[in-house]
Scaffold this motif. Structure first.
Motif, PDB file in Angstrom:
ATOM      1  N   THR A 260      -9.359   4.838  -0.517  1.00  0.00           N
ATOM      2  CA  THR A 260      -8.367   5.905  -0.316  1.00  0.00           C
ATOM      3  C   THR A 260      -7.070   5.375  -0.756  1.00  0.00           C
ATOM      4  OG1 THR A 260      -9.632   6.533   1.778  1.00  0.00           O
ATOM      5  CG2 THR A 260      -7.900   8.168   0.916  1.00  0.00           C
ATOM      6  N   TRP A 261      -6.573   4.221  -0.669  1.00  0.00           N
ATOM      7  CA  TRP A 261      -5.349   3.937  -0.854  1.00  0.00           C
ATOM      8  C   TRP A 261      -4.981   3.219  -2.308  1.00  0.00           C
ATOM      9  CZ3 TRP A 261      -2.700   6.657   2.425  1.00  0.00           C
ATOM     10  CH2 TRP A 261      -3.209   6.644   3.590  1.00  0.00           C
ATOM     11  N   VAL A 262      -3.892   3.246  -2.654  1.00  0.00           N
ATOM     12  CA  VAL A 262      -3.694   2.528  -3.936  1.00  0.00           C
ATOM     13  C   VAL A 262      -2.432   1.535  -3.597  1.00  0.00           C
ATOM     14  CG1 VAL A 262      -2.500   2.960  -6.139  1.00  0.00           C
ATOM     15  CG2 VAL A 262      -3.882   4.580  -5.202  1.00  0.00           C
ATOM     16  N   TYR A 263      -2.809   0.234  -4.120  1.00  0.00           N
ATOM     17  CA  TYR A 263      -1.825  -0.774  -3.739  1.00  0.00           C
ATOM     18  C   TYR A 263      -0.962  -1.219  -5.057  1.00  0.00           C
ATOM     19  CZ  TYR A 263      -4.341  -1.559   0.609  1.00  0.00           C
ATOM     20  OH  TYR A 263      -4.614  -1.263   1.743  1.00  0.00           O
ATOM     21  N   TYR A 264       0.267  -1.392  -4.826  1.00  0.00           N
ATOM     22  CA  TYR A 264       1.194  -1.550  -5.739  1.00  0.00           C
ATOM     23  C   TYR A 264       1.450  -3.295  -5.807  1.00  0.00           C
ATOM     24  CZ  TYR A 264       1.207   3.195  -6.681  1.00  0.00           C
ATOM     25  OH  TYR A 264       0.629   4.572  -6.983  1.00  0.00           O
TER      26      TYR A 264
ATOM     27  N   SER B  72       4.594   9.674  -5.160  1.00  0.00           N
ATOM     28  CA  SER B  72       3.428   9.349  -6.223  1.00  0.00           C
ATOM     29  C   SER B  72       4.290   9.570  -7.474  1.00  0.00           C
ATOM     30  CB  SER B  72       2.419  10.425  -6.012  1.00  0.00           C
ATOM     31  OG  SER B  72       1.777  10.053  -4.750  1.00  0.00           O
TER      32      SER B  72
ATOM     33  N   SER C 295      -1.040  -1.071 -10.385  1.00  0.00           N
ATOM     34  CA  SER C 295      -1.748  -0.526  -9.361  1.00  0.00           C
ATOM     35  C   SER C 295      -3.071  -0.821  -9.265  1.00  0.00           C
ATOM     36  CB  SER C 295      -1.290   0.853  -9.198  1.00  0.00           C
ATOM     37  OG  SER C 295      -2.026   1.683 -10.325  1.00  0.00           O
ATOM     38  N   GLU C 296      -3.836  -0.541  -8.139  1.00  0.00           N
ATOM     39  CA  GLU C 296      -5.100  -0.683  -7.982  1.00  0.00           C
ATOM     40  C   GLU C 296      -5.757   0.120  -6.579  1.00  0.00           C
ATOM     41  OE1 GLU C 296      -8.414  -4.312  -6.485  1.00  0.00           O
ATOM     42  OE2 GLU C 296      -6.346  -4.742  -7.084  1.00  0.00           O
ATOM     43  N   ARG C 297      -6.547   1.133  -7.160  1.00  0.00           N
ATOM     44  CA  ARG C 297      -7.253   1.817  -5.886  1.00  0.00           C
ATOM     45  C   ARG C 297      -8.054   1.036  -5.297  1.00  0.00           C
ATOM     46  NH1 ARG C 297      -7.165   6.617  -4.225  1.00  0.00           N
ATOM     47  NH2 ARG C 297      -5.963   7.467  -6.022  1.00  0.00           N
ATOM     48  N   ARG C 298      -7.979   1.184  -3.970  1.00  0.00           N
ATOM     49  CA  ARG C 298      -9.078   0.410  -2.882  1.00  0.00           C
ATOM     50  C   ARG C 298      -9.437   1.698  -1.724  1.00  0.00           C
ATOM     51  NH1 ARG C 298      -5.668  -4.738  -1.525  1.00  0.00           N
ATOM     52  NH2 ARG C 298      -5.171  -5.361  -3.564  1.00  0.00           N
TER      53      ARG C 298
ATOM     54  N   LYS D 160       4.642   6.541 -10.085  1.00  0.00           N
ATOM     55  CA  LYS D 160       3.831   6.847 -11.658  1.00  0.00           C
ATOM     56  C   LYS D 160       4.935   6.415 -12.641  1.00  0.00           C
ATOM     57  CE  LYS D 160       2.062  10.059 -14.681  1.00  0.00           C
ATOM     58  NZ  LYS D 160       2.034  11.656 -14.728  1.00  0.00           N
TER      59      LYS D 160
ATOM     60  N   CYS E 270       0.821  -1.036   0.005  1.00  0.00           N
ATOM     61  CA  CYS E 270       0.134  -0.081  -0.076  1.00  0.00           C
ATOM     62  C   CYS E 270       0.883   1.352  -0.006  1.00  0.00           C
ATOM     63  CB  CYS E 270      -0.891   0.028   1.362  1.00  0.00           C
ATOM     64  SG  CYS E 270      -2.023   1.578   1.475  1.00  0.00           S
TER      65      CYS E 270
END
Length: 125
Positions: free
Chosen positions: A99-103, A80, A94-97, A84, A64
């Motif tokens: 508020t957070w983005v997981y890589y 960020s 990446s996947e947004r869940r 990117k 995360c």
């Protein structure tokens, strides 16, 4: 003589088998160099190399951004930006869940980079 361009060789960065022999064994084809160079360039920054290591070695195979950012003395926007760059180079997904983005690391391209740099197989061949 034909004015047609030579067919473009497509390199599958997710392939199980290496795209080409190690660079210590033979010359890297121009098409391969063009595809892989952005990944090497992205990893050429110390922060991005550390981020890549943290993501690739994370429990469960993903990290995360909320766990990555505090590990550095940098602002959130700077982290960020680096993430990117790794994403655009094809090194992570990446996947947004919420508020957070997981890589997650993309193992296919990491295998291709590792195979290209493998000097053991080049020395024994």
């Amino acid at each position: 003589m034909s004015n047609q361009a030579a067919p473009l060789t497509v390199i599958d960065l997710n392939a199980e088998t290496p795209c080409c022999p190690p660079l210590a064994k033979s010359r890297v084809p121009a098409e391969t160099a063009t595809v892989l160079a952005p990944a090497f360039k992205a990893l050429g920054d110390p922060v991005r190399l550390q981020l890549m290591s943290m993501i690739a070695s994370a429990d469960g195979g993903e990290a995360c951004v909320c766990d990555l950012t505090p590990a550095f003395d940098l602002t959130g926007p700077t982290i960020s930006h680096h993430l990117k760059t790794l994403r655009e180079a094809g090194l992570v997904d990446s996947e947004r869940r919420g508020t957070w983005v997981y890589y997650r690391a993309r193992p296919g391209i990491l295998r291709q980079l590792a195979a290209l740099l493998n000097v053991e197989s080049a020395a024994t061949a």
